[in-house]
Design an enzyme around this catalytic site. Sequence first.
Site, PDB file in Angstrom:
ATOM      1  N   GLU A  34       0.824  -1.212   0.000  1.00  0.00           N
ATOM      2  CA  GLU A  34       0.000   0.000   0.000  1.00  0.00           C
ATOM      3  C   GLU A  34       0.860   1.265   0.000  1.00  0.00           C
ATOM      4  O   GLU A  34       0.502   2.265  -0.626  1.00  0.00           O
ATOM      5  CB  GLU A  34      -0.943  -0.004   1.202  1.00  0.00           C
ATOM      6  CG  GLU A  34      -2.100  -0.976   1.070  1.00  0.00           C
ATOM      7  CD  GLU A  34      -2.967  -0.687  -0.146  1.00  0.00           C
ATOM      8  OE1 GLU A  34      -3.265   0.497  -0.407  1.00  0.00           O
ATOM      9  OE2 GLU A  34      -3.345  -1.644  -0.842  1.00  0.00           O
ATOM     10  N   CYS A 188     -13.355   2.436 -14.560  1.00  0.00           N
ATOM     11  CA  CYS A 188     -13.702   3.846 -14.330  1.00  0.00           C
ATOM     12  C   CYS A 188     -12.422   4.684 -14.329  1.00  0.00           C
ATOM     13  O   CYS A 188     -12.073   5.344 -13.359  1.00  0.00           O
ATOM     14  CB  CYS A 188     -14.459   3.994 -13.014  1.00  0.00           C
ATOM     15  SG  CYS A 188     -15.218   5.622 -12.764  1.00  0.00           S
TER      16      CYS A 188
END
Length: 364
Positions: A34, A188
């Site tokens: 992350e 998207c």
Amino acid sequence: MTIAARLLPWFDRHGRHDLPWQRDATPYRVWVSEVMLQQTQVETVIPYFARFMARFPDVAVLAAATQDEVLALWSGLGYYARGRNLHCAAQFVVERHGGALPNSLEELIALPGIGRSTAGAILSLAFGRRAPILDGNVKRVLSRAFAVQEPPGAAAIARIWELAEACTPQTRVAAYTQAIMDLGATVCTRARPACGRCPLAPECAALAQGLVESLPARKARLRKRIERRQMVFVLHAGRLLLQRRPADGLWGGLWAPPEFPDARRARRWWQSRFGASAGKGRRLPALRHAFTHFDLDIEPWVVELRRRRAPGADAIWHEPGAGRAVGLPAPVAKLMEEAFHGETGAMRAARPRSGGSRARALSG
């Protein structure tokens, strides 16, 4: 709209399930991934993650390493404060948490380099705890799904955080977190989103209102400035003089050749520092390095010493491929090859015949 009800079946069929950090998704592996993924694409991160895990398989090994060892494996990934913060946080985890990454939002955010979104990703992906996230992909999905039209700023971010909280389900939180990130990364997308393949399309407010291309609202783009620096590559017997850069600022904590604002000061430095041993120096073609907000034109000089001098404070004579590991900025590594090998160096093919700046900018 119940985003999770539409998103999870799509994720089961089309989501990414075999990323390296998803295999044996320990808190440590998820945390490292992350941090690496902050402002960096998955495809770029994958080889860096593999090398990092091979060298630092757990938090104790990372905490015991030197900063140079960590940054050497971070070289080229960019945003080097992430590597420094990760190393510092690993030491905190060992010293204050017994080597176990904490599993509360407050304790995670207290660690260097972990903000609310990264903490939420760690909690959901590694611990299965309900926690919203808001990285760039998620921000884009939610902004479009709910047609958030507030101008960029604190109010818009607060609104999207509210939506992130409301949309995060009570169950399958790890799958949902990965799903909404995957949707933003693969469907998207910022440019040319594939609305025809989007599971949220039937209820997407931006699609219904013809706002997909304009959301999320963007700040006005400023014209990139160009900065110029002279770098002096001082060579002797297969070694290069490097100085550690200050922790704060550009390429903080990494090693690079001495840098100057103009050629006159660069030449004056090496002549006063090394005297007749330095010679006149020779120029290499300039290299443009792209940053987010500006481009840096590096104008390199090569100075070959007849006699080696002591490197000076916070400086070393570095022999590529041998000795200590050092973190080098990506353009320095490229130019170092040119400085050592000249006509046969790896950068030779990129040199324009005019002797001007190379046409292809480097980034990272």
